[in-house]
Write a protein that holds these residues in place. Structure first.
Motif, PDB file in Angstrom:
ATOM      1  N   UNK A   1       1.014  -1.334   0.060  1.00 10.07           N
ATOM      2  CA  UNK A   1       0.876  -0.064  -0.127  1.00 10.07           C
ATOM      3  C   UNK A   1       0.657   1.387  -0.396  1.00 10.07           C
ATOM      4  N   UNK A   2       2.156   1.387   0.938  1.00 10.13           N
ATOM      5  CA  UNK A   2       2.404   2.481   1.251  1.00 10.13           C
ATOM      6  C   UNK A   2       3.289   2.719  -0.628  1.00 10.13           C
ATOM      7  N   UNK A   3       3.918   1.840  -1.314  1.00  7.99           N
ATOM      8  CA  UNK A   3       4.992   2.083  -2.495  1.00  7.99           C
ATOM      9  C   UNK A   3       3.513   2.414  -3.707  1.00  7.99           C
ATOM     10  N   UNK A   4       2.783   1.634  -3.379  1.00  8.54           N
ATOM     11  CA  UNK A   4       1.691   2.143  -4.382  1.00  8.54           C
ATOM     12  C   UNK A   4       0.980   3.714  -3.918  1.00  8.54           C
ATOM     13  N   UNK A   5       0.739   4.287  -2.521  1.00  6.77           N
ATOM     14  CA  UNK A   5       0.333   5.253  -2.719  1.00  6.77           C
ATOM     15  C   UNK A   5       1.220   6.514  -3.169  1.00  6.77           C
ATOM     16  N   UNK A   6       2.584   6.342  -2.942  1.00 14.90           N
ATOM     17  CA  UNK A   6       3.629   6.739  -3.226  1.00 14.90           C
ATOM     18  C   UNK A   6       4.593   6.702  -4.665  1.00 14.90           C
ATOM     19  N   UNK A   7       3.891   5.920  -5.486  1.00 13.97           N
ATOM     20  CA  UNK A   7       3.805   5.659  -6.811  1.00 13.97           C
ATOM     21  C   UNK A   7       3.365   6.326  -7.377  1.00 13.97           C
TER      22      UNK A   7
ATOM     23  N   UNK B   1       4.489  14.369 -11.892  1.00 10.19           N
ATOM     24  CA  UNK B   1       5.364  14.105 -12.684  1.00 10.19           C
ATOM     25  C   UNK B   1       4.252  14.891 -13.548  1.00 10.19           C
ATOM     26  N   UNK B   2       3.221  14.746 -14.122  1.00 16.82           N
ATOM     27  CA  UNK B   2       1.953  14.676 -14.681  1.00 16.82           C
ATOM     28  C   UNK B   2       0.753  15.312 -14.697  1.00 16.82           C
TER      29      UNK B   2
ATOM     30  N   UNK C   1      -2.543   3.363 -16.120  1.00 16.59           N
ATOM     31  CA  UNK C   1      -2.404   1.577 -15.427  1.00 16.59           C
ATOM     32  C   UNK C   1      -0.600   1.128 -15.981  1.00 16.59           C
ATOM     33  N   UNK C   2      -0.953   1.339 -17.255  1.00 21.10           N
ATOM     34  CA  UNK C   2       0.490   1.435 -17.538  1.00 21.10           C
ATOM     35  C   UNK C   2       2.033   1.552 -16.672  1.00 21.10           C
ATOM     36  N   UNK C   3       1.623   2.903 -16.728  1.00 16.91           N
ATOM     37  CA  UNK C   3       2.611   4.046 -15.960  1.00 16.91           C
ATOM     38  C   UNK C   3       2.960   3.133 -15.156  1.00 16.91           C
ATOM     39  N   UNK C   4       1.613   3.274 -13.925  1.00 17.82           N
ATOM     40  CA  UNK C   4       1.665   2.400 -12.565  1.00 17.82           C
ATOM     41  C   UNK C   4       2.948   1.455 -12.695  1.00 17.82           C
ATOM     42  N   UNK C   5       2.791   0.422 -13.536  1.00 16.70           N
ATOM     43  CA  UNK C   5       2.815  -0.528 -13.571  1.00 16.70           C
ATOM     44  C   UNK C   5       4.311  -0.598 -13.475  1.00 16.70           C
ATOM     45  N   UNK C   6       4.591   0.410 -14.490  1.00 13.47           N
ATOM     46  CA  UNK C   6       6.342   0.916 -15.116  1.00 13.47           C
ATOM     47  C   UNK C   6       6.643   0.783 -13.954  1.00 13.47           C
TER      48      UNK C   6
END
Length: 567
Positions: A275-281, A288-289, A313-318
């Motif tokens: 959850x922390x990694x997802x939130x930060x990303x 950035x965008x 979703x592609x940017x998040x997964x990357x």
């Protein structure tokens, strides 16, 4: 990076602010005015305070050639709305001494002080910190107060989710040392440019960012209104993951169809440990965008709609290095609070008090501050603020319950049991006289409006029917009016736009119904709808669902459709 257009003035200010320092210290030290400089007023938001003035006094002060009656709103950062009795007593003292004798519970589970004079601003913020709370990131272009279900003591699962809300809040905090330098007399850096913000950078976010955690079947935080929401998925009483919700947001500009409220989209499932990694990303992608040239178009919801969910979703997964799992089924049944007494499995009691608009002050009718102060002095549990502006006195022992009940009665704190279903589910923003954005009354009008609508519901046999009502003084949506079955948004003094048909569980937007209505016209517009609902509703059919089924308003899920053909 995404946006090569000329940044707006606020972006330039943030970049040159030396990590939010600006000239705040100099502004605070200037005895010639009750205000700070315009640039410092913008930077102060990151420190948890807004400069305002009393609009009831503007005309008279102008006539006397006096500057406006400036004061500051101070907002506490309080993840999940938790407050110990000791903290309550300290905040109460600050409110009585410096905040006009009033505390206000916000729709983000925290407190606001209003009318704090500039000369007292440092004392109030330092006092909040002395209570082991703070105000940093309660406002501004950063992640705001993280909201969570409203009582972590109902079960071990509730407690686990509350701990995640605290960890999220801490993880997404700004790291600038400016806050401690200005408000807590921390050591000043000789070269502030050597400070750093590893997550936010020199310009922070393009606009505010809101995060919340929901636990089905209760959507008591309106998870689809959050920039980033996490819906707890539970199997056999154990937390197995979080459905991730992105892109919610309430604010818009009337008459500008390029702006609109938006429901968040469920995009996948993450494990609790992610959850922390997802939130930060997610936050970093918006950093950035997001649009830094037009603040009206700078919220995360517009970034998603401009670029598309597939791109996101592609940017998040990357960036994560993995894809989210498919989302799991869930069901919400309500977006309100359960008022009254509840007992948990360990025999402790929890009392949820209904507080119209969240305003706590002593009046001839109810001694809110005095009564709760007396309760805090004997309470051996704690307090919980809800995202619906209500208050939970939590973890009351069986032995202490009679004493607390006696104090409630002595200070005329109302029992919410006889309240109508409408009153139980009514919210408002502050609006006049302190909010500079307000176009019409909200908090001061809500009691009158509810009192006029209740007899209509009583006559129709609907007095106990739960119906969500939310009122705001402007279209920015602080009380989440676009997720109410009845939403009223101020358009001019004494005039409101009426929106109808949201889902009772906060999973569908309402739609424009009538514009520019006076109070009498609002009441006249709703009266036949209540009568029709009482006569023709299906079994267990909610008011918003009825209005959609009968064609009074369309079912709205896409924010881009919200202002089309209206205003």
């Amino acid at each position: 990076m995404a946006d090569s257009r000329t940044p707006c003035a606020e972006e330039v200010l943030k970049e040159r602010s030396r990590y939010l320092r600006g000239t705040i210290l100099e502004s605070l030290a200037d005895p010639a005015t009750g205000a700070v400089s315009p640039d410092d007023a913008k930077l102060l938001k990151f420190h948890g305070t807004y400069q305002q003035d009393d609009r009831d006094l503007r005309t008279e002060r102008q006539r006397q050639k006096l500057e406006p009656a400036y004061g500051f709103m101070v907002r506490v950062r309080m993840p999940g709305g938790v407050c110990t009795p000791e903290q309550w007593l300290r905040l109460d003292e600050l409110a009585r001494r410096y905040g006009g004798g009033s505390l206000r519970i916000t729709t983000r589970q925290t407190f606001q002080f209003h009318g704090v004079a500039k000369r007292h601003l440092k004392t109030v913020i330092a006092g909040i910190n002395q209570a082991l709370l703070n105000t940093i990131a309660a406002c501004g272009d950063v992640n705001r107060n993280v909201v969570c279900h409203n009582n972590p003591y109902l079960s071990p699962l509730h407690g686990e989710l509350y701990e995640w809300s605290k960890r999220l809040s801490e993880h997404l905090l700004p790291r600038t040392r400016a806050y401690h330098e200005i408000w807590l007399d921390g050591e000043r850096l000789t070269d502030p440019s050597a400070d750093e913000e590893p997550l936010y950078g020199r310009r922070y976010l393009p606009r505010k960012f809101k995060v919340g955690i929901a636990l089905p079947p209760d959507n008591d935080i309106d998870v689809f209104a959050q920039d980033l929401g996490f819906i707890a998925i539970v199997a056999r009483g154990q937390l197995t993951g979080f459905n991730v919700v992105v892109g919610g947001g309430m604010g818009m500009t009337l008459g500008d169809p390029a702006t609109y409220p938006r429901l968040g989209d469920v995009i996948g499932l993450c494990a609790p440990g992610q959850i922390l990694q997802v939130a930060e990303t997610v936050l970093a992608i918006q950093r950035d965008y997001g649009d830094r040239s037009n603040r009206k178009h700078a919220r995360f919801k517009y970034t998603l709609d401009d670029r598309g969910l597939a791109w996101f979703k592609a940017e998040l997964a990357s960036r994560l290095g993995f894809e989210l799992e498919p989302p799991q089924p869930f069901r919400f049944e309500t977006s309100g609070d359960r008022l009254g007494w509840q007992r948990d499995g360990r025999g402790l009691w929890h009392l949820t008090l209904g507080i119209l608009s969240g305003r706590l002050r002593d009046t001839p009718e109810t001694e809110w501050l005095t009564g709760l102060r007396e309760i805090a002095r004997i309470h051996d549990g704690d307090f919980r603020l809800t995202a619906n502006q209500n208050l939970i006195i939590a973890r009351i022992s069986e032995a202490n319950k009679p004493a607390i009940a006696e104090l409630l009665a002595r200070h005329r704190i109302p029992d919410p049991e006889p309240w109508s279903g409408l009153r139980r589910h009514a919210l408002s923003c502050v609006a006049l006289p302190t909010c500079g954005l307000a176009m019409a009354e909200s908090e001061r009008w809500l009691p009158t409006l509810v009192a006029r609508l209740e007899p209509l519901l009583e006559a129709a046999g609907l007095a106990r029917e739960a119906i969500t009502l939310r009122v705001t003084g402007c279209p920015n949506g602080c009380a989440r009016p676009y997720l109410a079955e009845i939403g009223l948004v101020g358009k001019a003094p004494g005039k409101y736009n009426l929106y109808l048909g949201a889902g009772f569980a906060g999973d569908r937007l309402n739609a424009p119904y009538r514009e520019n209505l006076t109070e009498d016209e609002v009441v006249a517009a709703l009266a036949p709808l209540f009568e029709h609902y009482a006569r023709a509703r299906a079994d267990n059919e909610r008011f918003g669902d009825f209005l959609v089924r009968l064609g009074y308003v369309p079912a709205l899920l896409a924010g881009r459709e919200f202002q089309r053909g209206s205003q």
